[in-house]
Design a protein around this motif. Sequence first.
Motif, PDB file in Angstrom:
ATOM      1  N   LYS A 189       6.790  -7.158  26.863  1.00  0.00           N
ATOM      2  CA  LYS A 189       6.159  -7.149  27.569  1.00  0.00           C
ATOM      3  C   LYS A 189       6.588  -7.270  29.055  1.00  0.00           C
ATOM      4  O   LYS A 189       5.425  -6.621  30.049  1.00  0.00           O
ATOM      5  CB  LYS A 189       4.196  -7.729  27.068  1.00  0.00           C
ATOM      6  N   ALA A 214      16.047  -9.732  12.951  1.00  0.00           N
ATOM      7  CA  ALA A 214      14.635 -10.217  12.810  1.00  0.00           C
ATOM      8  C   ALA A 214      14.537  -9.027  13.336  1.00  0.00           C
ATOM      9  O   ALA A 214      14.284  -8.906  15.127  1.00  0.00           O
ATOM     10  CB  ALA A 214      13.669 -11.537  13.188  1.00  0.00           C
ATOM     11  N   GLY A 233      17.320 -12.720  20.921  1.00  0.00           N
ATOM     12  CA  GLY A 233      18.313 -11.901  21.259  1.00  0.00           C
ATOM     13  C   GLY A 233      17.912 -11.710  22.470  1.00  0.00           C
ATOM     14  O   GLY A 233      19.065 -10.943  23.280  1.00  0.00           O
ATOM     15  N   SER A 279       8.717 -14.362  13.548  1.00  0.00           N
ATOM     16  CA  SER A 279      10.369 -13.669  12.939  1.00  0.00           C
ATOM     17  C   SER A 279      10.918 -15.155  12.753  1.00  0.00           C
ATOM     18  O   SER A 279      11.695 -14.324  11.993  1.00  0.00           O
ATOM     19  CB  SER A 279      10.064 -13.170  14.008  1.00  0.00           C
TER      20      SER A 279
HETATM   21  N1  CTP Z   1      10.142 -12.202  19.509  1.00  0.00           N
HETATM   22  C1  CTP Z   1      10.353 -12.009  18.059  1.00  0.00           C
HETATM   23  N2  CTP Z   1       9.152 -11.361  17.451  1.00  0.00           N
HETATM   24  C2  CTP Z   1       7.877 -11.772  17.923  1.00  0.00           C
HETATM   25  C3  CTP Z   1       8.388 -12.385  19.259  1.00  0.00           C
HETATM   26  C4  CTP Z   1       9.254 -12.137  20.041  1.00  0.00           C
HETATM   27  O1  CTP Z   1      11.264 -12.071  17.723  1.00  0.00           O
HETATM   28  N3  CTP Z   1       6.740 -10.993  17.485  1.00  0.00           N
HETATM   29  C5  CTP Z   1      11.184 -12.691  19.956  1.00  0.00           C
HETATM   30  C6  CTP Z   1      11.941 -12.108  20.941  1.00  0.00           C
HETATM   31  O2  CTP Z   1      13.191 -10.555  20.979  1.00  0.00           O
HETATM   32  C7  CTP Z   1      12.992 -12.011  22.264  1.00  0.00           C
HETATM   33  C8  CTP Z   1      12.598 -13.887  21.328  1.00  0.00           C
HETATM   34  O3  CTP Z   1      12.246 -13.735  20.249  1.00  0.00           O
HETATM   35  O4  CTP Z   1      14.157 -12.334  21.921  1.00  0.00           O
HETATM   36  C9  CTP Z   1      11.992 -14.807  23.117  1.00  0.00           C
HETATM   37  O5  CTP Z   1      11.121 -13.836  22.933  1.00  0.00           O
HETATM   38  P1  CTP Z   1      10.711 -13.326  24.252  1.00  0.00           P
HETATM   39  O6  CTP Z   1      11.310 -14.262  25.362  1.00  0.00           O
HETATM   40  O7  CTP Z   1       8.839 -13.920  24.435  1.00  0.00           O
HETATM   41  O8  CTP Z   1      10.069 -11.687  24.393  1.00  0.00           O
HETATM   42  P2  CTP Z   1       9.108 -11.140  23.593  1.00  0.00           P
HETATM   43  O9  CTP Z   1       8.166 -11.569  23.592  1.00  0.00           O
HETATM   44  O10 CTP Z   1       9.574  -9.684  23.847  1.00  0.00           O
HETATM   45  O11 CTP Z   1       8.220 -10.355  25.922  1.00  0.00           O
HETATM   46  P3  CTP Z   1       6.918 -10.910  25.938  1.00  0.00           P
HETATM   47  O12 CTP Z   1       6.833 -12.117  26.088  1.00  0.00           O
HETATM   48  O13 CTP Z   1       7.468 -10.596  27.731  1.00  0.00           O
HETATM   49  O14 CTP Z   1       6.031  -9.726  25.512  1.00  0.00           O
END
Ligand code: CTP
Length: 234
Positions: A14, A52, A110, A90
């Motif tokens: 996001k 995941a 990731g 995850s």
């Molecule tokens: N991740 C995940 N499952 C989730 C949330 C996050 O596997 N439900 C993973 C993301 O894909 C990322 C890592 O955890 O590789 C770190 O999270 P973050 O940097 O917060 O990624 P996002 O949640 O995708 O980004 P945002 O918070 O901005 O939406």
Amino acid sequence: LSIGAVVVAAGKGKRMGAEVNKLFLEINNKPVLAYTLEAFESSQYVDSIIIAANENEMDYIKKDIIDRYKINKIKKSISLVAGGEIRQQSIIKGLSELKGACDIIVTHDGARPLVTSQIIDLSVEEAEKYGAAACAVPLKDTIKVVDEEGFVLSTPERATLYAIQTPQTFKFDILFSAHREAVKNEFIGTDDTVLVERLGFKIKLFSGSYENIKVTTPEDIYIAEAILNNRKRG
Ligand code: CTP
Ligand code: MG
């Protein structure tokens, strides 16, 4: 010893504000997640990798990342599992896949494509010695604790503060019990070490790298590009 890794890729990205999962954005013509997986493939210790992922993105990861960039060429076991609503879930889904199959477990975002196989391997060695280890770097900025209106409450002494990164690596049973305890107590943490801390285990920090950034907001893409270009120049 058998070494497993859970690479979490099931977020939505996001804060990046892109139309696709930020892990599919390209840095120098290669997706973020491909770099991350390449580092794990090059690790001398990691035997199996669980990714995941969001269910509707699994095909893309298989075809357009793993196959296209030949990430399974040295035949480690690489598989995908559906991720959860939050990072912690995850991770649990990944751990459940590996239960009974590995002694040491590496968890990794990731979204940290600039990790090196050296850092991953060092994390495994530290976890074998201490049970729980994570890479971290000293904070460069001064940190403020702030109230809801944006007023400063206090200023922790910078010299005592570290930014924690991934990989975070554990004896499997330690991390698995920590996650079970967290579920039981409805505790949500933003990384894995905090769950293990709650069990009373000591976490060994070792030197990560300022280059091991988490790709989170748009400028991180060109910062990552600059770091990669600098590495290429050697
Ligand atoms: N991740 C995940 N499952 C989730 C949330 C996050 O596997 N439900 C993973 C993301 O894909 C990322 C890592 O955890 O590789 C770190 O999270 P973050 O940097 O917060 O990624 P996002 O949640 O995708 O980004 P945002 O918070 O901005 O939406
Ligand atoms: Mg997130």
